[in-house]
Design a protein around this motif. Sequence first.
Motif, PDB file in Angstrom:
ATOM      1  N   CYS A 128       7.856 116.912 136.978  1.00 55.77           N
ATOM      2  CA  CYS A 128       6.974 117.426 135.536  1.00 55.77           C
ATOM      3  C   CYS A 128       8.072 117.968 135.079  1.00 55.77           C
ATOM      4  N   GLU A 129       8.416 119.370 136.370  1.00 55.79           N
ATOM      5  CA  GLU A 129       8.947 120.364 135.314  1.00 55.79           C
ATOM      6  C   GLU A 129      10.571 119.428 135.013  1.00 55.79           C
ATOM      7  N   HIS A 130      10.888 118.831 135.577  1.00 56.52           N
ATOM      8  CA  HIS A 130      12.436 118.322 135.492  1.00 56.52           C
ATOM      9  C   HIS A 130      12.376 117.168 134.675  1.00 56.52           C
ATOM     10  N   LEU A 131      11.325 115.757 134.781  1.00 54.37           N
ATOM     11  CA  LEU A 131      12.252 114.924 133.984  1.00 54.37           C
ATOM     12  C   LEU A 131      12.565 114.838 132.746  1.00 54.37           C
ATOM     13  N   ASP A 132      13.411 114.315 132.046  1.00 54.54           N
ATOM     14  CA  ASP A 132      13.447 114.007 130.507  1.00 54.54           C
ATOM     15  C   ASP A 132      12.761 112.815 129.918  1.00 54.54           C
ATOM     16  N   TYR A 133      12.537 113.675 129.111  1.00 62.59           N
ATOM     17  CA  TYR A 133      11.031 112.845 128.780  1.00 62.59           C
ATOM     18  C   TYR A 133      11.930 112.291 127.018  1.00 62.59           C
ATOM     19  N   SER A 134      12.966 112.013 127.129  1.00 59.34           N
ATOM     20  CA  SER A 134      13.380 111.425 125.614  1.00 59.34           C
ATOM     21  C   SER A 134      12.955 109.848 125.683  1.00 59.34           C
ATOM     22  N   ASN A 135      13.276 108.784 127.261  1.00 58.35           N
ATOM     23  CA  ASN A 135      12.633 108.131 126.901  1.00 58.35           C
ATOM     24  C   ASN A 135      12.481 107.662 127.871  1.00 58.35           C
ATOM     25  N   ILE A 136      10.441 108.255 128.160  1.00 57.77           N
ATOM     26  CA  ILE A 136       9.373 108.284 128.955  1.00 57.77           C
ATOM     27  C   ILE A 136       8.518 109.010 128.563  1.00 57.77           C
ATOM     28  N   GLU A 137       7.041 108.243 128.579  1.00 57.26           N
ATOM     29  CA  GLU A 137       5.949 109.142 129.301  1.00 57.26           C
ATOM     30  C   GLU A 137       5.760 109.180 130.058  1.00 57.26           C
ATOM     31  N   PHE A 138       5.045 110.161 130.846  1.00 53.75           N
ATOM     32  CA  PHE A 138       4.882 110.522 132.139  1.00 53.75           C
ATOM     33  C   PHE A 138       2.934 110.268 132.806  1.00 53.75           C
ATOM     34  N   HIS A 139       2.034 109.906 133.895  1.00 51.75           N
ATOM     35  CA  HIS A 139       0.896 109.554 133.313  1.00 51.75           C
ATOM     36  C   HIS A 139       1.111 109.601 135.370  1.00 51.75           C
ATOM     37  N   ILE A 140      -0.437 110.473 135.168  1.00 46.77           N
ATOM     38  CA  ILE A 140      -0.255 110.981 136.760  1.00 46.77           C
ATOM     39  C   ILE A 140      -1.892 110.650 136.618  1.00 46.77           C
ATOM     40  N   TYR A 141      -2.102 109.969 138.861  1.00 44.18           N
ATOM     41  CA  TYR A 141      -3.532 109.543 138.926  1.00 44.18           C
ATOM     42  C   TYR A 141      -3.512 110.180 140.268  1.00 44.18           C
ATOM     43  N   GLY A 142      -4.613 111.072 140.591  1.00 45.50           N
ATOM     44  CA  GLY A 142      -4.651 111.808 142.103  1.00 45.50           C
ATOM     45  C   GLY A 142      -5.281 112.467 142.448  1.00 45.50           C
ATOM     46  N   ALA A 143      -5.607 113.276 143.404  1.00 47.74           N
ATOM     47  CA  ALA A 143      -5.363 114.556 143.187  1.00 47.74           C
ATOM     48  C   ALA A 143      -4.829 114.686 144.738  1.00 47.74           C
ATOM     49  N   GLY A 144      -5.207 116.551 145.129  1.00 47.66           N
ATOM     50  CA  GLY A 144      -4.385 117.205 145.785  1.00 47.66           C
ATOM     51  C   GLY A 144      -4.119 118.676 145.509  1.00 47.66           C
ATOM     52  N   ALA A 145      -2.847 119.173 146.544  1.00 38.22           N
ATOM     53  CA  ALA A 145      -3.166 120.437 146.244  1.00 38.22           C
ATOM     54  C   ALA A 145      -2.228 120.557 144.979  1.00 38.22           C
ATOM     55  N   GLU A 146      -1.805 120.471 144.291  1.00 38.89           N
ATOM     56  CA  GLU A 146      -1.191 120.540 143.440  1.00 38.89           C
ATOM     57  C   GLU A 146      -1.972 120.348 142.148  1.00 38.89           C
ATOM     58  N   LYS A 147      -2.920 119.651 142.152  1.00 40.24           N
ATOM     59  CA  LYS A 147      -3.701 118.828 141.255  1.00 40.24           C
ATOM     60  C   LYS A 147      -3.465 120.319 140.203  1.00 40.24           C
ATOM     61  N   GLU A 148      -4.429 121.408 140.501  1.00 41.18           N
ATOM     62  CA  GLU A 148      -4.182 122.216 139.252  1.00 41.18           C
ATOM     63  C   GLU A 148      -2.845 122.904 138.613  1.00 41.18           C
ATOM     64  N   LYS A 149      -2.093 123.580 139.157  1.00 42.04           N
ATOM     65  CA  LYS A 149      -1.043 123.958 138.349  1.00 42.04           C
ATOM     66  C   LYS A 149      -0.414 122.042 137.888  1.00 42.04           C
ATOM     67  N   ILE A 150      -0.526 120.967 137.955  1.00 39.23           N
ATOM     68  CA  ILE A 150      -0.123 120.419 137.123  1.00 39.23           C
ATOM     69  C   ILE A 150      -0.399 120.482 135.499  1.00 39.23           C
ATOM     70  N   GLU A 151      -2.443 120.326 135.664  1.00 40.22           N
ATOM     71  CA  GLU A 151      -2.776 120.834 135.380  1.00 40.22           C
ATOM     72  C   GLU A 151      -3.290 121.948 134.245  1.00 40.22           C
ATOM     73  N   ALA A 152      -2.176 122.810 134.781  1.00 39.08           N
ATOM     74  CA  ALA A 152      -1.701 124.269 133.877  1.00 39.08           C
ATOM     75  C   ALA A 152      -0.879 123.866 133.303  1.00 39.08           C
ATOM     76  N   PHE A 153       0.504 122.830 133.568  1.00 37.50           N
ATOM     77  CA  PHE A 153       1.809 122.413 133.044  1.00 37.50           C
ATOM     78  C   PHE A 153       1.446 122.451 132.172  1.00 37.50           C
ATOM     79  N   ILE A 154       1.047 120.672 132.211  1.00 35.37           N
ATOM     80  CA  ILE A 154       0.469 119.880 131.359  1.00 35.37           C
ATOM     81  C   ILE A 154      -0.204 120.732 129.512  1.00 35.37           C
ATOM     82  N   SER A 155      -1.120 122.189 130.218  1.00 32.38           N
ATOM     83  CA  SER A 155      -1.868 122.970 129.410  1.00 32.38           C
ATOM     84  C   SER A 155      -0.782 123.491 128.640  1.00 32.38           C
ATOM     85  N   LYS A 156       0.009 123.931 129.141  1.00 35.07           N
ATOM     86  CA  LYS A 156       1.140 125.121 128.417  1.00 35.07           C
ATOM     87  C   LYS A 156       2.389 123.991 127.539  1.00 35.07           C
ATOM     88  N   ASN A 157       1.933 122.812 128.215  1.00 36.90           N
ATOM     89  CA  ASN A 157       3.751 122.489 127.664  1.00 36.90           C
ATOM     90  C   ASN A 157       2.478 120.890 126.857  1.00 36.90           C
TER      91      ASN A 157
END
Length: 386
Positions: A235-264
Amino acid sequence: MSDILIITSYFPPETGAASNRIFHLANGLEQHHFNVSVITPLPNYPKGKIFDAYKGKFRHTSTENNIKIHRLWIYASNSKNKILRLFAMLSYSFSLIWFFISNKIPNKVIVQSPPLLVAFTCMFFLRRKKRKLILNVSDLWPIAGLELGAFKKNFSYRILERIEYFNYKKADLVLGQSNEILKHVMSLCPSKNVFLYRNFPDFNPPTIEEAVSNEKIKVVYAGLLGIAQGIYKLCEHLDYSNIEFHIYGAGAEKEKIEAFISKNPNLPITYHGEISRELLHKELLKYDLTIIPLLNRIYGSVPSKIFEYARLGLPMVYFGGGEGETVIKSYNLGWAAESSNYKDLNSVLNKIKKEDLTITSKTIIQKTALQHFNFNKQLNELIVIV
């Protein structure tokens, strides 16, 4: 009708590649007239908590799809504390020993590895001349742990290496999900009988659909949100100029990913949560492209997602190196970016165009999967030697 026992640490209703793999194996053997039974812990993965339907139980036995399933007690935990994780594995091993003592065990047993200690318990307590022990190796431990940074080459690591060698030595047949795994096993036990048993899925292939039209390419990741997959870093390193990124699943990084999306909120990232495998297959048909990442290249690893997504006709970008990359390139299933090189990954993604992701190209991928990743053909070959 031949009796066969499968011992695993993961089984439905738990989700994930390991659970699906063993379920399809058990179901396939049952359909080929084996009398199949399964030993597994009380369901707890991936949250590390016993599922509500099984709470308060020390053991649960049921018959599902003509398969007898024994669910044994485990101290459930997904803690990062190594001592607690070790105790969780040992608790299941103790339950297995108790089961072995108090029940008659068939003369054909398939043991899933890893976890190494669980496999060791089975190989040590079940060895006898008349019994055939089949070790199903899906990942190479402790090597994988070393590459992931979970282990260091010290005294404990050497003990794990000796346990690994013991497991291979005592197995009458070793199944490996990759050629790298079989090569490693043969390097330790040159005369060992081995069989390449890929994690091919077994479901009816869907009709290919055109993805919803959009200027940007709709990229999806579905699976475990663990450290090894590195989705947060992605999530941190992708170049989003050509894409949109969709995520499904659960695991240890779930909260960090949700927080990153909220901050960006300006970034085109959507987290859809965790859904059933059947529903997920329908959802995945809406996307242009999927990405299969590994934070670090893991020797012996070939993600089962490759074969599952190919059957869905979903083009892939593989970002993990090793044998998985070889499979993608050999069967023209999509694109590969250099492992751990996010600059190269973005370069690959930026070169992909909508016209590369048509129904025709997706249908070709699906036809390739149906021809080369055939679960029943592979199972028939296995049954001959089992």
